[in-house]
Design a protein around this motif. Structure first.
Motif, PDB file in Angstrom:
ATOM      1  N   ILE A   1       0.824  -1.209   0.000  1.00  0.00           N
ATOM      2  CA  ILE A   1       0.000   0.000   0.000  1.00  0.00           C
ATOM      3  C   ILE A   1       0.858   1.259   0.000  1.00  0.00           C
ATOM      4  O   ILE A   1       1.993   1.266   0.448  1.00  0.00           O
ATOM      5  CB  ILE A   1      -1.007   0.051   1.175  1.00  0.00           C
ATOM      6  CG1 ILE A   1      -0.288   0.003   2.525  1.00  0.00           C
ATOM      7  CG2 ILE A   1      -2.018  -1.066   1.059  1.00  0.00           C
ATOM      8  CD1 ILE A   1      -1.238   0.229   3.691  1.00  0.00           C
TER       9      ILE A   1
ATOM     10  N   GLU B   1       1.309   4.134   1.667  1.00  0.00           N
ATOM     11  CA  GLU B   1       1.053   4.819   2.939  1.00  0.00           C
ATOM     12  C   GLU B   1       2.361   5.455   3.378  1.00  0.00           C
ATOM     13  O   GLU B   1       3.340   4.741   3.593  1.00  0.00           O
ATOM     14  CB  GLU B   1       0.587   3.787   3.974  1.00  0.00           C
ATOM     15  CG  GLU B   1       0.129   4.354   5.283  1.00  0.00           C
ATOM     16  CD  GLU B   1      -1.401   4.402   5.347  1.00  0.00           C
ATOM     17  OE1 GLU B   1      -1.911   4.539   6.436  1.00  0.00           O
ATOM     18  OE2 GLU B   1      -2.066   4.303   4.293  1.00  0.00           O
TER      19      GLU B   1
ATOM     20  N   SER C   1      -9.445   1.379  10.894  1.00  0.00           N
ATOM     21  CA  SER C   1     -10.375   1.965   9.924  1.00  0.00           C
ATOM     22  C   SER C   1     -10.426   3.470  10.101  1.00  0.00           C
ATOM     23  O   SER C   1     -10.215   3.976  11.197  1.00  0.00           O
ATOM     24  CB  SER C   1     -11.787   1.408  10.120  1.00  0.00           C
ATOM     25  OG  SER C   1     -11.843   0.076   9.742  1.00  0.00           O
ATOM     26  N   GLY C   2     -10.761   4.152   9.037  1.00  0.00           N
ATOM     27  CA  GLY C   2     -10.935   5.590   9.136  1.00  0.00           C
ATOM     28  C   GLY C   2     -10.462   6.285   7.883  1.00  0.00           C
ATOM     29  O   GLY C   2      -9.679   5.738   7.116  1.00  0.00           O
ATOM     30  N   MET C   3     -10.965   7.483   7.674  1.00  0.00           N
ATOM     31  CA  MET C   3     -10.641   8.271   6.496  1.00  0.00           C
ATOM     32  C   MET C   3     -10.017   9.578   6.979  1.00  0.00           C
ATOM     33  O   MET C   3     -10.449  10.145   7.972  1.00  0.00           O
ATOM     34  CB  MET C   3     -11.924   8.630   5.744  1.00  0.00           C
ATOM     35  CG  MET C   3     -12.839   7.461   5.459  1.00  0.00           C
ATOM     36  SD  MET C   3     -12.212   6.445   4.134  1.00  0.00           S
ATOM     37  CE  MET C   3     -12.196   7.639   2.804  1.00  0.00           C
ATOM     38  N   SER C   4      -9.029  10.065   6.262  1.00  0.00           N
ATOM     39  CA  SER C   4      -8.505  11.377   6.618  1.00  0.00           C
ATOM     40  C   SER C   4      -9.324  12.448   5.902  1.00  0.00           C
ATOM     41  O   SER C   4      -9.890  12.209   4.843  1.00  0.00           O
ATOM     42  CB  SER C   4      -7.029  11.472   6.261  1.00  0.00           C
ATOM     43  OG  SER C   4      -6.823  11.189   4.904  1.00  0.00           O
TER      44      SER C   4
ATOM     45  N   LEU D   1     -14.224   8.600  11.387  1.00  0.00           N
ATOM     46  CA  LEU D   1     -15.366   7.831  10.874  1.00  0.00           C
ATOM     47  C   LEU D   1     -16.564   8.728  11.098  1.00  0.00           C
ATOM     48  O   LEU D   1     -16.918   9.014  12.250  1.00  0.00           O
ATOM     49  CB  LEU D   1     -15.508   6.498  11.603  1.00  0.00           C
ATOM     50  CG  LEU D   1     -14.461   5.439  11.220  1.00  0.00           C
ATOM     51  CD1 LEU D   1     -14.558   4.228  12.140  1.00  0.00           C
ATOM     52  CD2 LEU D   1     -14.638   4.999   9.761  1.00  0.00           C
TER      53      LEU D   1
ATOM     54  N   ASP E   1      -9.602  11.365   0.126  1.00  0.00           N
ATOM     55  CA  ASP E   1     -10.585  10.555   0.833  1.00  0.00           C
ATOM     56  C   ASP E   1     -11.996  11.114   0.648  1.00  0.00           C
ATOM     57  O   ASP E   1     -12.962  10.351   0.539  1.00  0.00           O
ATOM     58  CB  ASP E   1     -10.233  10.477   2.325  1.00  0.00           C
ATOM     59  CG  ASP E   1      -9.122   9.452   2.591  1.00  0.00           C
ATOM     60  OD1 ASP E   1      -8.599   8.885   1.622  1.00  0.00           O
ATOM     61  OD2 ASP E   1      -8.795   9.232   3.760  1.00  0.00           O
TER      62      ASP E   1
ATOM     63  N   LEU F   1     -13.248  10.025  -2.673  1.00  0.00           N
ATOM     64  CA  LEU F   1     -13.551   8.596  -2.645  1.00  0.00           C
ATOM     65  C   LEU F   1     -14.851   8.317  -1.885  1.00  0.00           C
ATOM     66  O   LEU F   1     -15.662   7.496  -2.314  1.00  0.00           O
ATOM     67  CB  LEU F   1     -12.388   7.820  -2.003  1.00  0.00           C
ATOM     68  CG  LEU F   1     -11.102   7.756  -2.837  1.00  0.00           C
ATOM     69  CD1 LEU F   1      -9.952   7.165  -2.024  1.00  0.00           C
ATOM     70  CD2 LEU F   1     -11.314   6.936  -4.107  1.00  0.00           C
ATOM     71  N   SER F   2     -15.051   9.031  -0.780  1.00  0.00           N
ATOM     72  CA  SER F   2     -16.296   8.841  -0.017  1.00  0.00           C
ATOM     73  C   SER F   2     -17.506   9.199  -0.867  1.00  0.00           C
ATOM     74  O   SER F   2     -18.506   8.470  -0.893  1.00  0.00           O
ATOM     75  CB  SER F   2     -16.289   9.719   1.241  1.00  0.00           C
ATOM     76  OG  SER F   2     -15.351   9.239   2.169  1.00  0.00           O
TER      77      SER F   2
ATOM     78  N   LEU G   1     -17.986   4.483   3.255  1.00  0.00           N
ATOM     79  CA  LEU G   1     -16.550   4.237   3.167  1.00  0.00           C
ATOM     80  C   LEU G   1     -15.892   4.423   4.540  1.00  0.00           C
ATOM     81  O   LEU G   1     -16.114   5.424   5.220  1.00  0.00           O
ATOM     82  CB  LEU G   1     -15.934   5.190   2.148  1.00  0.00           C
ATOM     83  CG  LEU G   1     -14.471   4.941   1.791  1.00  0.00           C
ATOM     84  CD1 LEU G   1     -14.261   3.533   1.249  1.00  0.00           C
ATOM     85  CD2 LEU G   1     -13.983   5.956   0.775  1.00  0.00           C
ATOM     86  N   GLN G   2     -15.083   3.460   4.930  1.00  0.00           N
ATOM     87  CA  GLN G   2     -14.418   3.527   6.242  1.00  0.00           C
ATOM     88  C   GLN G   2     -12.899   3.570   6.130  1.00  0.00           C
ATOM     89  O   GLN G   2     -12.206   3.886   7.100  1.00  0.00           O
ATOM     90  CB  GLN G   2     -14.795   2.300   7.074  1.00  0.00           C
ATOM     91  CG  GLN G   2     -16.265   2.268   7.428  1.00  0.00           C
ATOM     92  CD  GLN G   2     -16.532   1.352   8.579  1.00  0.00           C
ATOM     93  OE1 GLN G   2     -15.887   0.322   8.714  1.00  0.00           O
ATOM     94  NE2 GLN G   2     -17.466   1.724   9.429  1.00  0.00           N
ATOM     95  N   SER G   3     -12.383   3.184   4.973  1.00  0.00           N
ATOM     96  CA  SER G   3     -10.933   3.201   4.804  1.00  0.00           C
ATOM     97  C   SER G   3     -10.628   3.118   3.317  1.00  0.00           C
ATOM     98  O   SER G   3     -11.362   2.492   2.558  1.00  0.00           O
ATOM     99  CB  SER G   3     -10.315   2.009   5.545  1.00  0.00           C
ATOM    100  OG  SER G   3      -8.933   1.904   5.233  1.00  0.00           O
ATOM    101  N   ALA G   4      -9.552   3.757   2.911  1.00  0.00           N
ATOM    102  CA  ALA G   4      -9.136   3.717   1.501  1.00  0.00           C
ATOM    103  C   ALA G   4      -7.619   3.720   1.456  1.00  0.00           C
ATOM    104  O   ALA G   4      -6.984   4.582   2.069  1.00  0.00           O
ATOM    105  CB  ALA G   4      -9.686   4.936   0.757  1.00  0.00           C
ATOM    106  N   LYS G   5      -7.050   2.746   0.776  1.00  0.00           N
ATOM    107  CA  LYS G   5      -5.591   2.662   0.656  1.00  0.00           C
ATOM    108  C   LYS G   5      -5.228   2.495  -0.812  1.00  0.00           C
ATOM    109  O   LYS G   5      -5.752   1.591  -1.475  1.00  0.00           O
ATOM    110  CB  LYS G   5      -5.047   1.426   1.391  1.00  0.00           C
ATOM    111  CG  LYS G   5      -5.515   1.268   2.824  1.00  0.00           C
ATOM    112  CD  LYS G   5      -4.730   2.158   3.737  1.00  0.00           C
ATOM    113  CE  LYS G   5      -5.111   1.922   5.182  1.00  0.00           C
ATOM    114  NZ  LYS G   5      -4.810   3.098   6.015  1.00  0.00           N
TER     115      LYS G   5
ATOM    116  N   GLN H   1     -12.622  -0.034   2.083  1.00  0.00           N
ATOM    117  CA  GLN H   1     -13.393  -0.765   3.085  1.00  0.00           C
ATOM    118  C   GLN H   1     -14.649   0.036   3.393  1.00  0.00           C
ATOM    119  O   GLN H   1     -14.558   1.221   3.725  1.00  0.00           O
ATOM    120  CB  GLN H   1     -12.563  -0.911   4.371  1.00  0.00           C
ATOM    121  CG  GLN H   1     -13.298  -1.608   5.505  1.00  0.00           C
ATOM    122  CD  GLN H   1     -12.648  -1.332   6.872  1.00  0.00           C
ATOM    123  OE1 GLN H   1     -11.946  -0.347   7.045  1.00  0.00           O
ATOM    124  NE2 GLN H   1     -12.884  -2.215   7.821  1.00  0.00           N
TER     125      GLN H   1
ATOM    126  N   PHE I   1     -15.080  -5.251   1.591  1.00  0.00           N
ATOM    127  CA  PHE I   1     -13.939  -4.625   0.931  1.00  0.00           C
ATOM    128  C   PHE I   1     -14.150  -4.648  -0.590  1.00  0.00           C
ATOM    129  O   PHE I   1     -14.764  -5.576  -1.121  1.00  0.00           O
ATOM    130  CB  PHE I   1     -12.643  -5.369   1.273  1.00  0.00           C
ATOM    131  CG  PHE I   1     -12.083  -5.005   2.621  1.00  0.00           C
ATOM    132  CD1 PHE I   1     -11.051  -4.088   2.734  1.00  0.00           C
ATOM    133  CD2 PHE I   1     -12.604  -5.566   3.786  1.00  0.00           C
ATOM    134  CE1 PHE I   1     -10.530  -3.743   3.967  1.00  0.00           C
ATOM    135  CE2 PHE I   1     -12.096  -5.225   5.032  1.00  0.00           C
ATOM    136  CZ  PHE I   1     -11.056  -4.313   5.122  1.00  0.00           C
TER     137      PHE I   1
END
Lengths: 320, 320
Positions: A30, A32, A106-109, A202, B9, B12-13, B24-28, B42, B47
């Motif tokens: 990934i 990151e 889990s989580g989005m920025s 979240l 993010d 994407l959301s 959406l809870q996570s994006a990589k 996620q 997923f």
């Protein structure tokens, strides 16, 4: 933003078998962070992040970083939690590099934080400072006042090619900060890089903090000053005092600032601005030819410093 | 192996909200394939993989690729399944690029396939060919016989700098293949790139096929010939006939080869070897300065062709 080290699925499977976390079912490199190689691993039980530490991380610092995540997790701070292998180790080697496995968060920025996000961040920052108070390892801040001088020297000759007058603005900032920098504020473990991309939400609730690889011991209020820089400016360079008020207020609801910290806030904020201006400027001037990653704009921080240079008191940042 | 397009993010959301797949809870950003930008998403339900198609993919081919994955999924082939948005669309646009969301597939690729893996692959390949039989879209194979000529022309002058005599070996292979290439074998949709990195296993069982971006209409047995190249050679360049026997046997248990296909197998295998030699050679000779991605070794296929050049019948590949 890349995977620097290739590890085969077979190597990853064997590595995961060192842990009691189930069998590996999926592994994805990934994008990151820009410093290390990261893999998102799925076992039949859960998801994990495996980090391989590349050259820019000093191996001697890893017990501090990994120990800190473990310390914070144990005290209720939502952050990646280092996973112990069957022999109890958190720090490993894989593909010739130091490596560590942590839990997946889990989580989005948010890329445009609102007032509510700033309040959530202020509260989480104060909780982080409280939870770190009894962490026993120490790491000096290599990017505090003394660390800026070599960056200034490296960038001085070419700074004006980025913006006319930049070298002299930097010199003035540094002279002023050298003279006014506080040395006896309450200190402890600070994150030192708590930008929006290192904070997960979240919905409207903060769900976790990541990327502890600049964490160190320094003045706690300097961490708040970094966050004021990173979260409370608008894209046009103006400071949003409503966001500052929300962040500082939420911070102080958990950990009130001392009078000395309040007084020092404008100097700390200016120092934080200069710190990010300098590292971005050096990166900007040293982009390798053909690089895929575009460096961050140093002038964003020159504009922010335009505010800090005229701020007189903590009230200018929204402190009641 | 990189994320070429950055998507925030927030974007994407908003994109995920077009679908009925949860929040959406996570994006990589993930390092999957070298052609496109991929994100592992996620939601609170599952997923997903979001692909943004970069320049090297011809947008006009996307309905074929996405339609094929949907067609195969509906017929029980485990492959990424395109997700429909609330209006029923699978092909989207995001950040100025064509985009598609597919289901996430668990599984690990094997980098050193064993005999059992080759048997699993043979069976899955035949099932894939059977499931593709009634797929109504068509796409020509741009990398069949006629497509090799320009690659030969591009590489001829510098081929010997990679290995002495390579240009003339390639010319000989091509002359022989032009003369012997079969044109009336049973044809249909082939994967055309079913290398071990595009096949997932969970334990010893094949769990899914991915990366359909070379799929096209061509001789079905040519696909098997590609897999013999990709799966059944040892690292020293020797052909493992036990693996070939396992792969062909498992394939024919589902879809028996016709006599014409059996007779053509050595020519098809040699052609498949030349096809990968040529594309790797052209990539090798055209690495941009400062490139992070190391190209695959063309000479691996020169060594494999050393076997194909002396193979006389399908029995040399393990066909009973």
């Amino acid at each position: 933003m890349a995977v620097y080290t290739d590890v085969s699925d077979a190597e990853l499977s064997a590595f995961v078998d060192r842990y009691d976390i189930g069998r590996l079912q999926s592994a994805k490199g990934i994008a990151e962070g820009v410093e290390n190689s990261n893999f998102l691993l799925q076992t039949d039980r859960a998801f994990f992040i495996l980090t391989l530490y590349e050259k820019r991380v000093n191996e001697a610092d890893l017990p501090f970083f990994i120990g800190l995540m473990e310390h914070l997790s144990a005290r209720g701070i939502t952050c990646p939690q280092p996973v112990h292998d069957r022999e109890g180790n958190t720090l490993q080697r894989l593909a010739g590099r130091p490596a560590a496995m942590v839990t997946f968060l889990s989580g989005m920025s948010v890329n445009r934080p609102g007032v509510g996000h700033c309040a959530e961040l202020g509260k989480a920052l104060a909780q982080f400072h409280a939870a770190g108070a009894d962490f026993e390892l120490r790491r000096a801040n290599a990017l505090s006042l003394d660390g800026w001088r070599p960056l200034i020297e490296q960038s001085r000759e070419r700074a004006d090619s980025v913006s006319p007058g930049l070298a002299s603005r930097i010199a003035d900032d540094f002279a002023r900060l050298e003279q006014a920098w506080p040395h006896d504020l309450p200190s402890g473990v600070i994150h030192a890089d708590l930008f929006p991309n290192n904070v997960f939400f979240l919905g409207d609730r903060l769900s976790g903090l990541i990327d502890f690889y600049f964490a160190c011991n320094d003045a706690l209020a300097y961490d708040l000053a970094i966050c004021l820089n990173a979260w409370c400016f608008e894209t046009d360079g103006s400071f949003n005092i409503t966001k500052g008020r929300a962040m500082i207020g939420a911070y102080e609801a958990v950990r009130p600032l001392t009078p000395a910290e309040v007084e020092a806030l404008p100097v700390l904020a200016r120092g934080a601005g200069l710190r990010f201006l300098l590292t971005r400027l050096v990166d900007w001037l040293n982009v390798p030819p053909g690089a895929l990653v575009k460096p961050l704009d140093p002038l964003e921080y020159d504009r922010k410093l335009g505010f800090h240079r005229h701020a007189a008191t903590a009230a200018d940042y929204g402190r009641a």
